[in-house]
Design a protein around this motif. Structure first.
Motif, mmCIF file in Angstrom:
data_model
loop_
_atom_site.group_PDB
_atom_site.id
_atom_site.type_symbol
_atom_site.label_atom_id
_atom_site.label_comp_id
_atom_site.label_asym_id
_atom_site.label_seq_id
_atom_site.Cartn_x
_atom_site.Cartn_y
_atom_site.Cartn_z
ATOM 1 N N ASN A 296 0.865 -1.178 0.000
ATOM 2 C CA ASN A 296 0.000 0.000 0.000
ATOM 3 C C ASN A 296 0.903 1.229 0.000
ATOM 4 O O ASN A 296 1.632 1.473 0.955
ATOM 5 C CB ASN A 296 -0.889 -0.023 1.247
ATOM 6 N N ILE A 297 0.870 2.005 -1.084
ATOM 7 C CA ILE A 297 1.667 3.232 -1.195
ATOM 8 C C ILE A 297 0.691 4.395 -1.158
ATOM 9 O O ILE A 297 -0.117 4.556 -2.068
ATOM 10 C CB ILE A 297 2.490 3.257 -2.496
ATOM 11 N N VAL B 9 3.563 7.197 2.807
ATOM 12 C CA VAL B 9 3.550 6.057 3.711
ATOM 13 C C VAL B 9 3.444 4.785 2.860
ATOM 14 O O VAL B 9 2.551 4.675 2.027
ATOM 15 C CB VAL B 9 2.364 6.138 4.703
ATOM 16 N N ILE B 10 4.378 3.856 3.097
ATOM 17 C CA ILE B 10 4.361 2.580 2.389
ATOM 18 C C ILE B 10 4.230 1.479 3.428
ATOM 19 O O ILE B 10 5.029 1.403 4.357
ATOM 20 C CB ILE B 10 5.635 2.372 1.554
ATOM 21 N N SER B 11 3.206 0.655 3.274
ATOM 22 C CA SER B 11 3.037 -0.483 4.174
ATOM 23 C C SER B 11 2.807 -1.724 3.324
ATOM 24 O O SER B 11 2.388 -1.637 2.171
ATOM 25 C CB SER B 11 1.884 -0.244 5.150
ATOM 26 N N GLU B 12 3.088 -2.856 3.912
ATOM 27 C CA GLU B 12 2.959 -4.107 3.165
ATOM 28 C C GLU B 12 2.427 -5.204 4.062
ATOM 29 O O GLU B 12 2.517 -5.120 5.290
ATOM 30 C CB GLU B 12 4.298 -4.521 2.560
ATOM 31 N N GLN B 13 1.872 -6.205 3.432
ATOM 32 C CA GLN B 13 1.362 -7.362 4.167
ATOM 33 C C GLN B 13 1.590 -8.604 3.315
ATOM 34 O O GLN B 13 1.341 -8.606 2.108
ATOM 35 C CB GLN B 13 -0.125 -7.187 4.464
ATOM 36 N N ARG B 14 2.065 -9.645 3.939
ATOM 37 C CA ARG B 14 2.280 -10.924 3.260
ATOM 38 C C ARG B 14 0.938 -11.560 2.929
ATOM 39 O O ARG B 14 -0.012 -11.475 3.701
ATOM 40 C CB ARG B 14 3.083 -11.871 4.148
ATOM 41 N N LEU B 15 0.880 -12.200 1.785
ATOM 42 C CA LEU B 15 -0.381 -12.803 1.348
ATOM 43 C C LEU B 15 -0.861 -13.907 2.281
ATOM 44 O O LEU B 15 -2.060 -14.050 2.510
ATOM 45 C CB LEU B 15 -0.240 -13.356 -0.074
ATOM 46 N N TYR B 16 0.042 -14.696 2.855
ATOM 47 C CA TYR B 16 -0.399 -15.803 3.704
ATOM 48 C C TYR B 16 -1.000 -15.328 5.025
ATOM 49 O O TYR B 16 -1.632 -16.102 5.728
ATOM 50 C CB TYR B 16 0.725 -16.811 3.938
ATOM 51 N N PHE C 23 -6.097 -3.013 5.234
ATOM 52 C CA PHE C 23 -5.724 -2.203 4.084
ATOM 53 C C PHE C 23 -6.997 -1.796 3.365
ATOM 54 O O PHE C 23 -7.928 -2.595 3.243
ATOM 55 C CB PHE C 23 -4.863 -3.005 3.115
ATOM 56 N N VAL C 24 -7.008 -0.580 2.869
ATOM 57 C CA VAL C 24 -8.148 -0.106 2.094
ATOM 58 C C VAL C 24 -7.628 0.351 0.736
ATOM 59 O O VAL C 24 -6.808 1.255 0.648
ATOM 60 C CB VAL C 24 -8.889 1.056 2.793
ATOM 61 N N PHE C 25 -8.099 -0.313 -0.305
ATOM 62 C CA PHE C 25 -7.815 0.103 -1.673
ATOM 63 C C PHE C 25 -8.966 1.030 -2.042
ATOM 64 O O PHE C 25 -10.085 0.563 -2.247
ATOM 65 C CB PHE C 25 -7.802 -1.068 -2.632
ATOM 66 N N LYS C 26 -8.714 2.307 -2.144
ATOM 67 C CA LYS C 26 -9.779 3.291 -2.311
ATOM 68 C C LYS C 26 -10.126 3.526 -3.777
ATOM 69 O O LYS C 26 -9.254 3.825 -4.581
ATOM 70 C CB LYS C 26 -9.370 4.622 -1.674
ATOM 71 N N GLN C 27 -11.398 3.378 -4.095
ATOM 72 C CA GLN C 27 -11.980 3.763 -5.385
ATOM 73 C C GLN C 27 -11.257 3.138 -6.580
ATOM 74 O O GLN C 27 -10.983 3.797 -7.566
ATOM 75 C CB GLN C 27 -11.983 5.293 -5.498
ATOM 76 N N VAL C 28 -10.974 1.840 -6.496
ATOM 77 C CA VAL C 28 -10.289 1.146 -7.585
ATOM 78 C C VAL C 28 -11.290 0.565 -8.575
ATOM 79 O O VAL C 28 -12.400 0.186 -8.195
ATOM 80 C CB VAL C 28 -9.356 0.031 -7.054
ATOM 81 N N PRO C 29 -10.930 0.500 -9.843
ATOM 82 C CA PRO C 29 -11.825 -0.076 -10.851
ATOM 83 C C PRO C 29 -11.990 -1.587 -10.663
ATOM 84 O O PRO C 29 -11.090 -2.266 -10.179
ATOM 85 C CB PRO C 29 -11.110 0.208 -12.177
ATOM 86 N N ASN C 30 -13.135 -2.104 -11.061
ATOM 87 C CA ASN C 30 -13.451 -3.534 -11.055
ATOM 88 C C ASN C 30 -13.145 -4.219 -9.727
ATOM 89 O O ASN C 30 -12.366 -5.178 -9.683
ATOM 90 C CB ASN C 30 -12.703 -4.250 -12.189
ATOM 91 N N PRO C 31 -13.732 -3.763 -8.636
ATOM 92 C CA PRO C 31 -13.373 -4.320 -7.325
ATOM 93 C C PRO C 31 -13.701 -5.804 -7.170
ATOM 94 O O PRO C 31 -12.950 -6.525 -6.499
ATOM 95 C CB PRO C 31 -14.170 -3.469 -6.339
ATOM 96 N N TYR C 32 -14.764 -6.290 -7.795
ATOM 97 C CA TYR C 32 -15.109 -7.710 -7.661
ATOM 98 C C TYR C 32 -14.051 -8.597 -8.301
ATOM 99 O O TYR C 32 -13.677 -9.633 -7.755
ATOM 100 C CB TYR C 32 -16.487 -7.993 -8.259
ATOM 101 N N GLN C 33 -13.550 -8.186 -9.463
ATOM 102 C CA GLN C 33 -12.504 -8.953 -10.134
ATOM 103 C C GLN C 33 -11.204 -8.916 -9.337
ATOM 104 O O GLN C 33 -10.496 -9.922 -9.237
ATOM 105 C CB GLN C 33 -12.269 -8.412 -11.543
ATOM 106 N N VAL C 34 -10.889 -7.759 -8.756
ATOM 107 C CA VAL C 34 -9.670 -7.621 -7.960
ATOM 108 C C VAL C 34 -9.748 -8.520 -6.728
ATOM 109 O O VAL C 34 -8.784 -9.219 -6.393
ATOM 110 C CB VAL C 34 -9.423 -6.150 -7.566
ATOM 111 N N VAL C 35 -10.904 -8.530 -6.057
ATOM 112 C CA VAL C 35 -11.081 -9.389 -4.875
ATOM 113 C C VAL C 35 -10.911 -10.849 -5.259
ATOM 114 O O VAL C 35 -10.255 -11.621 -4.549
ATOM 115 C CB VAL C 35 -12.452 -9.141 -4.213
#
Length: 187
Positions: free
Chosen positions: A100-101, A110-117, A150-162
């Protein structure tokens, strides 16, 4: 394919998705700043006859030019700041983690990260007429740790991204569990 420099990139790490806010968001901001930029012109057209004496007076004219210049300078500054915030806010999904940048101002990032697992839940939300019509919304990524989601704000195609993130998380958890089992066996 696009090239993106991954902060603290690891060996074998690949960018799966680079997400930014929907272009509609910056369009709304630009239109808002354009309307604000037109306010002095509208003021002049409406009240031009009434305040015409101020525009020809030798003392008020330089003051008017100075304040108008400062007004438009601030409009450019805030419009540039809005664009920088829009363009530099990014969410990077790699095969190992989510980054998250977030640009908090012209000189604060601010840059934060999270491992997928470590991800427990991924949720999308479309709320409102324009987000539903144009298919953009927020994505919430919840982890098992103490950190906020984490909040991805106002991104296109949220269902596909999820859907993509959920598949990556499942694959990554299987791989992580397999690696942990092999470590236990070897020790």
């Amino acid at each position: 394919m696009f090239h993106f420099n991954i902060p603290n990139g690891e060996k074998g790490e690949k960018v799966i998705m680079l997400l930014r806010r929907h272009p509609f968001i910056i369009l709304v901001r630009i239109i808002s700043w354009a309307i604000i930029a037109l306010l002095p012109l509208i003021f002049y057209l409406i009240l031009g006859e009434i305040v015409a004496g101020f525009f020809t007076h030798e003392v008020f004219w330089p003051i008017l030019v100075l304040f108008t210049s400062i007004y438009y300078l601030y409009i450019w500054l805030f419009m540039f700041s809005s664009f920088v915030d829009y363009y530099l806010d990014a969410w990077v999904v790699t095969n190992y983690r989510i980054i998250n940048i977030e640009q908090k101002g012209l000189f604060h990032r601010v840059i934060s990260e999270q491992r997928l697992y470590r991800i427990q839940d991924v949720t999308s939300e479309l709320k409102g007429f324009f987000p539903t019509f144009l298919n953009f919304g927020n994505i919430y990524v919840q982890t098992a740790g103490e950190a906020e989601r984490f909040v991805f704000k106002q991104v296109p195609n949220p269902y596909q991204v999820v859907s993509k993130i959920t598949k990556l998380v499942e694959e990554n958890k299987k791989f992580h569990n397999l690696m942990m089992a092999e470590d236990k066996i070897s020790t």
